[in-house]
Design a protein around this motif. Structure first.
Motif, PDB file in Angstrom:
ATOM      1  N   GLN A 165       0.836  -1.206   0.000  1.00 43.52           N
ATOM      2  CA  GLN A 165       0.000   0.000   0.000  1.00 43.52           C
ATOM      3  C   GLN A 165       0.870   1.254   0.000  1.00 43.52           C
ATOM      4  O   GLN A 165       0.609   2.215  -0.730  1.00 43.52           O
ATOM      5  N   LYS A 166       1.927   1.259   0.807  1.00 43.22           N
ATOM      6  CA  LYS A 166       2.822   2.413   0.869  1.00 43.22           C
ATOM      7  C   LYS A 166       3.545   2.610  -0.461  1.00 43.22           C
ATOM      8  O   LYS A 166       3.705   3.745  -0.942  1.00 43.22           O
ATOM      9  N   ALA A 167       3.961   1.483  -1.077  1.00 45.93           N
ATOM     10  CA  ALA A 167       4.653   1.593  -2.357  1.00 45.93           C
ATOM     11  C   ALA A 167       3.740   2.182  -3.429  1.00 45.93           C
ATOM     12  O   ALA A 167       4.169   3.013  -4.244  1.00 45.93           O
ATOM     13  N   MET A 168       2.478   1.753  -3.440  1.00 42.88           N
ATOM     14  CA  MET A 168       1.543   2.282  -4.427  1.00 42.88           C
ATOM     15  C   MET A 168       1.295   3.770  -4.190  1.00 42.88           C
ATOM     16  O   MET A 168       1.243   4.563  -5.131  1.00 42.88           O
ATOM     17  N   THR A 169       1.165   4.157  -2.912  1.00 39.64           N
ATOM     18  CA  THR A 169       0.950   5.569  -2.598  1.00 39.64           C
ATOM     19  C   THR A 169       2.150   6.409  -3.024  1.00 39.64           C
ATOM     20  O   THR A 169       1.994   7.497  -3.596  1.00 39.64           O
ATOM     21  N   ASP A 170       3.352   5.898  -2.758  1.00 37.80           N
ATOM     22  CA  ASP A 170       4.560   6.624  -3.163  1.00 37.80           C
ATOM     23  C   ASP A 170       4.639   6.762  -4.673  1.00 37.80           C
ATOM     24  O   ASP A 170       5.055   7.806  -5.199  1.00 37.80           O
ATOM     25  N   TRP A 171       4.249   5.704  -5.382  1.00 39.80           N
ATOM     26  CA  TRP A 171       4.282   5.761  -6.857  1.00 39.80           C
ATOM     27  C   TRP A 171       3.321   6.825  -7.380  1.00 39.80           C
ATOM     28  O   TRP A 171       3.663   7.601  -8.273  1.00 39.80           O
ATOM     29  N   LYS A 226      -5.880  14.322  -7.930  1.00 41.50           N
ATOM     30  CA  LYS A 226      -5.828  14.483  -9.388  1.00 41.50           C
ATOM     31  C   LYS A 226      -6.478  13.277 -10.080  1.00 41.50           C
ATOM     32  O   LYS A 226      -7.193  13.425 -11.074  1.00 41.50           O
ATOM     33  N   ILE A 227      -6.216  12.097  -9.535  1.00 40.56           N
ATOM     34  CA  ILE A 227      -6.809  10.885 -10.114  1.00 40.56           C
ATOM     35  C   ILE A 227      -8.325  10.919  -9.978  1.00 40.56           C
ATOM     36  O   ILE A 227      -9.066  10.592 -10.914  1.00 40.56           O
ATOM     37  N   MET A 228      -8.817  11.340  -8.804  1.00 40.37           N
ATOM     38  CA  MET A 228     -10.261  11.421  -8.615  1.00 40.37           C
ATOM     39  C   MET A 228     -10.881  12.399  -9.600  1.00 40.37           C
ATOM     40  O   MET A 228     -11.943  12.138 -10.186  1.00 40.37           O
ATOM     41  N   ALA A 229     -10.222  13.521  -9.821  1.00 40.10           N
ATOM     42  CA  ALA A 229     -10.744  14.508 -10.767  1.00 40.10           C
ATOM     43  C   ALA A 229     -10.777  13.937 -12.181  1.00 40.10           C
ATOM     44  O   ALA A 229     -11.761  14.116 -12.917  1.00 40.10           O
ATOM     45  N   ALA A 230      -9.727  13.236 -12.577  1.00 37.58           N
ATOM     46  CA  ALA A 230      -9.673  12.673 -13.926  1.00 37.58           C
ATOM     47  C   ALA A 230     -10.757  11.624 -14.136  1.00 37.58           C
ATOM     48  O   ALA A 230     -11.395  11.562 -15.196  1.00 37.58           O
ATOM     49  N   VAL A 231     -10.985  10.805 -13.130  1.00 40.98           N
ATOM     50  CA  VAL A 231     -11.995   9.753 -13.240  1.00 40.98           C
ATOM     51  C   VAL A 231     -13.387  10.353 -13.377  1.00 40.98           C
ATOM     52  O   VAL A 231     -14.190   9.924 -14.215  1.00 40.98           O
ATOM     53  N   MET A 249      -5.363  15.357 -15.869  1.00 37.54           N
ATOM     54  CA  MET A 249      -4.114  15.093 -15.149  1.00 37.54           C
ATOM     55  C   MET A 249      -3.042  16.108 -15.535  1.00 37.54           C
ATOM     56  O   MET A 249      -2.293  16.598 -14.685  1.00 37.54           O
ATOM     57  N   THR A 250      -2.968  16.444 -16.820  1.00 35.19           N
ATOM     58  CA  THR A 250      -1.967  17.405 -17.287  1.00 35.19           C
ATOM     59  C   THR A 250      -2.202  18.791 -16.697  1.00 35.19           C
ATOM     60  O   THR A 250      -1.262  19.497 -16.318  1.00 35.19           O
ATOM     61  N   PHE A 251      -3.457  19.192 -16.605  1.00 34.44           N
ATOM     62  CA  PHE A 251      -3.789  20.513 -16.063  1.00 34.44           C
ATOM     63  C   PHE A 251      -3.636  20.575 -14.545  1.00 34.44           C
ATOM     64  O   PHE A 251      -3.712  21.650 -13.955  1.00 34.44           O
ATOM     65  N   GLY A 252      -3.502  19.397 -13.899  1.00 36.73           N
ATOM     66  CA  GLY A 252      -3.346  19.376 -12.450  1.00 36.73           C
ATOM     67  C   GLY A 252      -4.624  19.647 -11.692  1.00 36.73           C
ATOM     68  O   GLY A 252      -4.596  20.098 -10.536  1.00 36.73           O
ATOM     69  N   ALA A 253      -5.786  19.343 -12.305  1.00 37.06           N
ATOM     70  CA  ALA A 253      -7.060  19.532 -11.608  1.00 37.06           C
ATOM     71  C   ALA A 253      -7.162  18.542 -10.449  1.00 37.06           C
ATOM     72  O   ALA A 253      -6.777  17.383 -10.570  1.00 37.06           O
ATOM     73  N   THR A 254      -7.672  19.007  -9.319  1.00 39.29           N
ATOM     74  CA  THR A 254      -7.800  18.147  -8.138  1.00 39.29           C
ATOM     75  C   THR A 254      -9.244  18.137  -7.662  1.00 39.29           C
ATOM     76  O   THR A 254      -9.995  19.086  -7.882  1.00 39.29           O
ATOM     77  N   LEU A 255      -9.620  17.034  -6.995  1.00 42.25           N
ATOM     78  CA  LEU A 255     -10.989  16.892  -6.508  1.00 42.25           C
ATOM     79  C   LEU A 255     -10.974  16.079  -5.227  1.00 42.25           C
ATOM     80  O   LEU A 255     -10.459  14.960  -5.206  1.00 42.25           O
ATOM     81  N   ARG A 256     -11.556  16.635  -4.191  1.00 42.28           N
ATOM     82  CA  ARG A 256     -11.632  15.933  -2.920  1.00 42.28           C
ATOM     83  C   ARG A 256     -12.934  15.146  -2.805  1.00 42.28           C
ATOM     84  O   ARG A 256     -13.012  14.147  -2.104  1.00 42.28           O
ATOM     85  N   ALA A 257     -13.984  15.571  -3.491  1.00 42.34           N
ATOM     86  CA  ALA A 257     -15.288  14.898  -3.430  1.00 42.34           C
ATOM     87  C   ALA A 257     -15.312  13.728  -4.405  1.00 42.34           C
ATOM     88  O   ALA A 257     -14.811  13.837  -5.520  1.00 42.34           O
ATOM     89  N   PRO A 258     -15.900  12.592  -4.026  1.00 40.36           N
ATOM     90  CA  PRO A 258     -15.916  11.427  -4.902  1.00 40.36           C
ATOM     91  C   PRO A 258     -17.048  11.417  -5.920  1.00 40.36           C
ATOM     92  O   PRO A 258     -17.132  10.504  -6.731  1.00 40.36           O
ATOM     93  N   ALA A 309      -8.203  10.965   5.619  1.00 37.92           N
ATOM     94  CA  ALA A 309      -8.418  12.345   6.050  1.00 37.92           C
ATOM     95  C   ALA A 309      -7.469  13.314   5.368  1.00 37.92           C
ATOM     96  O   ALA A 309      -7.763  14.491   5.216  1.00 37.92           O
ATOM     97  N   ASN A 310      -6.313  12.813   4.935  1.00 42.15           N
ATOM     98  CA  ASN A 310      -5.302  13.670   4.319  1.00 42.15           C
ATOM     99  C   ASN A 310      -4.833  13.079   2.993  1.00 42.15           C
ATOM    100  O   ASN A 310      -3.706  12.586   2.889  1.00 42.15           O
ATOM    101  N   PRO A 311      -5.635  13.071   1.941  1.00 38.46           N
ATOM    102  CA  PRO A 311      -5.214  12.460   0.672  1.00 38.46           C
ATOM    103  C   PRO A 311      -4.093  13.256   0.010  1.00 38.46           C
ATOM    104  O   PRO A 311      -3.992  14.467   0.193  1.00 38.46           O
ATOM    105  N   SER A 312      -3.281  12.559  -0.757  1.00 35.99           N
ATOM    106  CA  SER A 312      -2.189  13.216  -1.466  1.00 35.99           C
ATOM    107  C   SER A 312      -2.723  14.012  -2.645  1.00 35.99           C
ATOM    108  O   SER A 312      -3.851  13.802  -3.114  1.00 35.99           O
ATOM    109  N   ASP A 313      -1.902  14.892  -3.152  1.00 38.81           N
ATOM    110  CA  ASP A 313      -2.277  15.695  -4.310  1.00 38.81           C
ATOM    111  C   ASP A 313      -2.521  14.805  -5.524  1.00 38.81           C
ATOM    112  O   ASP A 313      -3.454  15.029  -6.299  1.00 38.81           O
TER     113      ASP A 313
END
Length: 707
Positions: A498-504, A555-560, A632-641, A547-551
């Protein structure tokens, strides 16, 4: 409620050749009376029901029916065909055609009335009267159960209960035929229960009739369910057999009294959808057939179950099936079951993600990102301060997020082993959270918990201990085993993975991020809410379910979410700019697709994909991949699912995010228009009879679809 059938809904000279044409003629009468709001949409629902199973019945009856959002009130239309129309019955075409239209939200009373007609159709005198009745008003009165004119005297005698009550209209239909649906099951069950009790005190050797309990059900639960029940009950009376039927229709069902089931000598299942609580009937001679067999050959089924009883053939008294097995086909392979187990956990987890994610996102939107460091609202809360309300939302959302992994693991185990799997599943999921094994740990914990419980359930336990197994033994042993495996054996490797995937994910940038966005976009648009779509969505929500998701996770949530909005919006735009390429029904669906797409409901494109998958799906995937990559390229982020355009204020780089969605929608729209245009041109070019544009919409719909 107005009368379900009137003279205006009767056609005694139905001069069409096909069942589709017959349904259209009768449906047009419903439209004229305002009972159906959208002819094409309603006919599409009728066709979809017909595709599940032909609605022709032996004896010259066709009974097309459906529940539809385009129906304003329960309605019957009747047509009589001199030549007969093929509705798929084994004995030939039908000359009596009933079109039954039920609203999508029909209540129990409506469905009871509709089921009354189904039971009437098993009465030979009733169908004979319909074949001889001379005018539409008399036919409508006959179907309603009213006293009819002298020209159909043989049908004028309504049952005594209806005459006494003075029943008419829709209520008369139900009262004429008698109690149906759940009331019928309850009454029959009570009577049989009394008989069973009396029989238990009768002298030894006293004669009693053979007793059968039956369950009938069909996909719609309106007609065939009740016709099979009536047919079995009538055949039972003719054979001197007691038959009590539980109708599992759309209005729900009333379970047969356990005493009735216990006293039964045999069981008949006549169903086309899974029998609910089937384990109640284990250990008895059983005949299991489709619902139409219950209508067409009830006497054979009764003889068959009596033969099994004489030979001592009984079904195994097995434990109840798991939720997955009860909802699916017993012949499904392990891979299919594994996917359902995992989706069972995900389906229960997603509401926690949605509630927690939106609350946390609102907390950030109101109070800024420093809100995560705010003191507990138990210690400091000021009613008039926005900052306090932001802290409250954030902290409630964080608590909701704390349930994600335990709920995921618990309901994966539940899908495998039913309720005994919940305790070890939740325990394993909480351990996964404690050791930071995260989403992957929850998946593994759920599978281990379900497997352990299933293994324990296979052990042959002495009868004296069976009572304490589900409440003491299984929870104790399974929780201990799962806890040991998660803490000592598999927990640390999973936490490391899990840590390796998060770091990636945190290290993604440039080309890697673009490719991941494109891949997620392709997955979101491949099956529009199906398993592949759900894998991508679950991957994204797992990243922000802390509670503290990474940037990178945001970005992945926004892209999806952006990619998932593309297919329905593209189909809506295509029906607007090139409506002639689509059917009338598709154009109507396009209007709804605007709202569905804007709300991030990818399933809004399913009607288009089902009608033309080889054009719609590839076009959607191209646009979705472009949107995912751009997001992903634009760096859009989303905290809401979830939320679509309604959570735009919570999106980082919102303007560029909307541009990414617009670009994907335009590309998908252009592709689907080009591909559908090529389909249209090909037949015309082959025929050499005119240009590739300008043909009427009806002609377009008749063109063959090129593969």
């Amino acid at each position: 409620m107005s009368e379900m059938i009137t003279a205006d809904l009767v056609d005694l000279d139905l001069s069409v050749d096909t069942k589709e044409a017959a349904a259209r003629v009768l449906a047009e009468r419903m439209v004229a009376l305002g009972r159906v709001t959208d002819l094409e949409g309603f006919l599409a629902d009728v066709a979809a029901r017909e595709a599940q199973m032909p609605t022709g019945l032996d004896g010259g009856i066709g009974i097309p029916h459906c529940r539809s959002e385009h129906v304003t009130e329960p309605t019957l239309a009747f047509g009589r065909s001199a030549a007969g129309i093929d509705f798929g019955a084994a004995d030939g075409p039908a000359d009596l055609i009933f079109l039954i239209a039920a609203p999508a939200g029909a209540d129990d009373a409506h469905l009871t009335i509709l089921s009354s007609l189904a039971r009437q159709l098993m009465n030979a005198e009733f169908t004979s009267a319909l074949r001889s009745v001379g005018d539409a008003a008399a036919a409508a009165a006959l179907i309603r159960g009213d006293k009819v004119a002298a020209e159909a005297p043989e049908a004028a005698e309504a049952p005594e209960a209806a005459e006494t009550a003075g029943a008419s209209g829709a209520a008369g239909t139900a009262e004429t035929v008698g109690a149906t649906g759940s009331e019928d099951s309850a009454a029959a069950s009570a009577a049989a229960s009394a008989d069973a009790a009396a029989g238990s005190t009768a002298p030894a050797g006293a004669e009693r009739p053979f007793r059968i309990v039956a369950v009938t059900s069909c996909p719609t639960g309106i007609a065939h369910t009740y016709m099979a029940a009536e047919s079995l009950e009538t055949a039972g009376r003719d054979a001197g057999v007691e038959v009590v039927v539980e109708t599992q229709g759309s209005a729900g069902f009333t379970r047969l009294d356990p005493a009735v089931i216990a006293a039964a000598d045999g069981v008949i299942f006549a169903h086309d959808v899974p029998v609910r609580d089937k384990e109640r009937f284990a250990g008895k001679p059983t005949v299991d057939v489709g619902v139409k067999a219950g209508i067409n050959r009830p006497g054979e089924l009764i003889s068959e179950v009596r033969g099994k009883a004489e030979r001592g053939e009984v079904t195994a008294a097995a434990a109840p099936g798991t939720p997955v097995e009860r909802a699916g086909d017993s012949t499904e392979g392990y891979g299919t079951k594994l996917r359902k187990w995992l989706m069972s956990g995900v389906s229960y987890m997603v509401p926690f993600v949605a509630a927690g994610g939106l609350l946390i996102a609102l907390g950030f939107a109101i109070g800024g990102y420093e809100i995560k460091s705010a003191p507990s609202v138990m210690d400091h809360f000021v009613w008039t301060q926005a900052h306090s309300w932001a802290a409250l939302m954030f902290q409630i959302g964080a608590v909701a997020f704390g349930f994600l992994v335990p709920v995921l693991a618990g309901y994966i185990a539940y899908g495998m082993a039913d309720r005994p799997g919940l305790v070890p599943g939740f325990v394993g999921g909480m351990i996964a959270s404690t050791i930071n094994a995260g989403f992957l740990g929850g998946l593994v914990a759920g599978l281990i918990a379900g497997g352990v419980v299933m293994a324990i359930q296979r052990i042959n336990i002495p009868a004296v201990l069976r009572g304490i197994m589900p409440v003491v033994v299984i929870p104790l042993i399974s929780s201990a085993v799962v806890g040991f495996l998660m803490f000592v054996v598999v927990g640390k490797p999973i936490a490391s993975a899990q840590k390796a995937m998060t770091d990636w994910l945190n290290g993604l940038s440039g080309t890697n991020a673009l490719l991941l966005g494109a891949l997620l976009g392709l997955m979101m648009c491949f099956d529009l809410g199906g398993p592949v779509n759900k894998v991508a969505y679950t991957f994204a929500t797992a990243g922000i379910a802390v509670a503290n998701p990474s940037d990178s996770a945001m970005k992945i949530m926004a892209a999806v979410m952006a990619a998932g909005m593309v297919p329905p919006l593209a189909m809506a735009l295509a029906t607007t700019v090139r409506g002639r390429l689509f059917t009338q029904t598709e154009r109507e669906n396009g209007k709804a697709a605007w709202v569905l797409g804007a709300s991030f409901i990818s399933e809004g494109a399913i009607p288009f994909a089902a009608a033309d998958p080889l054009r719609v799906i590839p076009a959607s995937m191209v646009g979705g991949a472009l949107t995912g990559a751009l997001s992903m390229t634009f760096g859009a982020t989303l905290r809401a699912p979830h939320g679509g355009i309604f959570v735009v204020p919570l999106i980082g780089n919102a303007l560029l995010y909307l541009i990414a969605i617009a670009a994907g929608v335009c590309v998908s729209t252009a592709l689907v228009v080009v591909l559908k245009g090529m389909r249209k041109q090909a037949p015309e070019a082959a025929a050499g009879n005119g240009p590739a544009t300008g043909a009427p919409a009806t002609a377009e719909r008749q063109q063959p679809v090129a593969a």
